[in-house]
Design a protein around this motif. Structure first.
Motif, mmCIF file in Angstrom:
data_model
loop_
_atom_site.group_PDB
_atom_site.id
_atom_site.type_symbol
_atom_site.label_atom_id
_atom_site.label_comp_id
_atom_site.label_asym_id
_atom_site.label_seq_id
_atom_site.Cartn_x
_atom_site.Cartn_y
_atom_site.Cartn_z
ATOM 1 N N TYR A 1 -8.644 2.512 -8.935
ATOM 2 C CA TYR A 1 -7.988 2.068 -7.736
ATOM 3 C C TYR A 1 -8.960 2.384 -6.701
ATOM 4 O O TYR A 1 -9.551 3.578 -6.723
ATOM 5 C CB TYR A 1 -6.742 2.700 -7.257
ATOM 6 N N GLU A 2 -9.274 1.543 -5.695
ATOM 7 C CA GLU A 2 -10.032 1.698 -4.290
ATOM 8 C C GLU A 2 -11.393 2.414 -4.927
ATOM 9 O O GLU A 2 -11.517 3.671 -4.798
ATOM 10 C CB GLU A 2 -9.249 2.881 -3.463
ATOM 11 N N ASP B 1 -14.125 2.117 -3.741
ATOM 12 C CA ASP B 1 -14.897 2.773 -2.450
ATOM 13 C C ASP B 1 -14.352 3.974 -2.224
ATOM 14 O O ASP B 1 -15.033 4.741 -1.286
ATOM 15 C CB ASP B 1 -14.862 1.960 -1.303
ATOM 16 N N ASP B 2 -13.160 4.483 -2.600
ATOM 17 C CA ASP B 2 -12.790 5.890 -2.429
ATOM 18 C C ASP B 2 -13.469 6.928 -3.414
ATOM 19 O O ASP B 2 -13.606 6.768 -4.244
ATOM 20 C CB ASP B 2 -11.282 5.991 -2.946
ATOM 21 N N HIS C 1 -11.489 -2.918 -11.267
ATOM 22 C CA HIS C 1 -10.878 -2.145 -9.995
ATOM 23 C C HIS C 1 -9.553 -2.893 -9.914
ATOM 24 O O HIS C 1 -9.494 -4.219 -9.929
ATOM 25 C CB HIS C 1 -12.071 -2.894 -8.835
ATOM 26 N N ASP D 1 -5.661 -3.199 -8.081
ATOM 27 C CA ASP D 1 -4.845 -2.967 -6.915
ATOM 28 C C ASP D 1 -3.750 -1.824 -7.533
ATOM 29 O O ASP D 1 -3.501 -2.005 -8.672
ATOM 30 C CB ASP D 1 -3.750 -4.100 -6.338
ATOM 31 N N ARG D 2 -3.142 -1.281 -6.544
ATOM 32 C CA ARG D 2 -1.836 -0.350 -6.782
ATOM 33 C C ARG D 2 -0.404 -1.215 -7.383
ATOM 34 O O ARG D 2 0.253 -0.634 -6.528
ATOM 35 C CB ARG D 2 -1.716 0.720 -5.928
ATOM 36 N N ALA E 1 -0.863 3.658 3.031
ATOM 37 C CA ALA E 1 -2.102 3.411 1.950
ATOM 38 C C ALA E 1 -2.776 4.581 1.629
ATOM 39 O O ALA E 1 -3.051 5.143 2.845
ATOM 40 C CB ALA E 1 -2.909 2.061 2.403
ATOM 41 N N THR F 1 -5.708 5.297 1.835
ATOM 42 C CA THR F 1 -7.025 5.042 2.560
ATOM 43 C C THR F 1 -7.035 5.650 3.774
ATOM 44 O O THR F 1 -6.246 6.178 4.371
ATOM 45 C CB THR F 1 -7.105 3.265 2.578
ATOM 46 N N ARG F 2 -8.369 5.370 4.301
ATOM 47 C CA ARG F 2 -8.656 5.940 5.596
ATOM 48 C C ARG F 2 -7.687 5.190 6.753
ATOM 49 O O ARG F 2 -7.218 6.424 7.449
ATOM 50 C CB ARG F 2 -10.232 5.862 6.075
ATOM 51 N N THR G 1 -9.563 11.202 1.954
ATOM 52 C CA THR G 1 -9.795 9.922 2.482
ATOM 53 C C THR G 1 -8.671 9.940 3.670
ATOM 54 O O THR G 1 -8.987 9.368 4.809
ATOM 55 C CB THR G 1 -9.633 8.958 1.617
#
Length: 343
Positions: free
Chosen positions: A75-76, A78-79, A104, A106-107, A230, A232-233, A259
């Motif tokens: 997932y993610e 780019d994480d 890749h 999605d959650r 999320a 994410t950042r 992140t």
């Protein structure tokens, strides 16, 4: 092996003849499947090198077998957490003559299911699924049935994290990680903590919540406020802003991954709140950039690349016996984003 137009492409048959073994033995030696002695494997490898024979995984899959490809579900992408895991998987795969196909997701359970079915249709030899399962058993069930069918057909299956599935697993200590972060802040004197968290539907979040609750229960007068967004950042920014608006007396924030911590730090900077003078911040994972932030991020190190390497090694083992569970350790890394609360 030659015709009028020049050298023909060497075949598996040619390798077997040169090595003095059967085609089946040559195939097993080159693919790393089955039981072939070290001596025979060396002879086959030397013959393949001499002939410049290259395994064609696509041809093998068309013949009804599996290709020498690990399907890595993340997932993610780019994480950095998943990026470092992927690096570990790719390193080990390359050392063993395999390649890696990254899928890749999605959650969402539907995305997971589509990812597994796509990898199965492409006849990957192994699947490594990295990331959290779902707290709702019904969301896990359909995906797990597809994964179990893949394993039953001869594919190799490894999970990184808790997924409630009977397969090899690499298990980070998510409970211990957040407990270590919370205990660090409590030991510094913090009693009003905020948590910047990923979605509450994930088992990783449930495990990391347990660690914080254990630390808070063992201390006196600790209040913990939670905000979910999320993983994410941007999710960290959103959750941190909500926490600060609702609980302006917070003296520390625990982000459930680095992140999200980066997002929280950016909100604090935008609002002119000193870190760690007014609010301390911790993360989880210790991604590479954590030490380069200003201030450098206190976090709990989980060995992501090593987790990826271990998962790949498990995926490359011939099926034998029951599942193997590998638990990985953690390390609290104290940097300059944490300090005692303001007097």
């Amino acid at each position: 092996m030659k015709d009028g137009d020049g050298p023909a492409t060497p075949r598996l048959t040619d390798v077997a003849v040169l090595a003095g073994v059967s085609i089946a033995t040559a195939s097993r030696a080159l693919s790393g499947t089955g039981t072939v002695s070290e001596g025979l494997t060396r002879r086959v490898m030397q013959a393949a090198d001499e002939l410049r024979y290259v395994v064609n995984p696509h041809a093998r899959s068309l013949a009804g077998g599996f290709s020498s490809v690990i399907g890595l579900m993340v997932y993610e992408i780019d994480d950095p957490y998943f990026g470092e895991i992927a690096g570990g998987v790719i390193q080990v795969a390359a050392e063993h003559g395999w390649s890696v196909q990254v899928s890749h997701q999605d959650r969402e359970a539907a995305s997971d299911l589509a990812g597994v079915r796509l990898l199965r249709s492409q006849r990957v030899g192994a699947i490594v699924i990295a990331g959290s399962g779902y707290r709702d058993p019904t969301k896990n069930a359909t995906v797990n049935r597809e994964l179990e069918a893949f394993a039953a057909s001869g594919g190799r299956l490894v999970a990184i994290g808790h997924r409630d599935i009977d397969c090899h697993s690499v298990l980070p200590d998510n409970v211990g990680a957040t407990r270590a972060a919370a205990e660090h802040l409590i030991a510094l004197g913090h009693r009003r903590l905020g948590v910047v968290s990923g979605p509450d539907s994930l088992t990783t979040v449930a495990d990391r919540r347990t660690g914080i609750e254990l630390a808070a229960a063992a201390a006196d007068g600790v209040d913990v406020a939670w905000e979910h967004a999320a993983f994410t950042r941007d999710g960290g920014r959103l959750a941190a802003a909500r926490l600060l608006d609702a609980h302006p007396d917070l003296t520390a924030i625990i982000a459930l991954n680095d992140t999200m911590a980066i997002g929280a730090l950016s909100v604090l900077r935008d609002r002119g709140i000193d870190v760690p003078g007014a609010v301390s911040v911790t993360g989880i994972d210790d991604i590479q950039v954590a030490q380069d932030l200003a201030p450098a991020l206190t976090t709990v190190r989980l060995p992501m690349a090593a987790m990826g390497r271990q998962a790949a090694l498990l995926a490359l083992q011939p099926p034998a016996g029951g599942p193997t569970f590998v638990e990985v350790g953690l390390e609290l890394v104290v940097r300059s984003s944490t300090a005692p609360p303001p007097a």
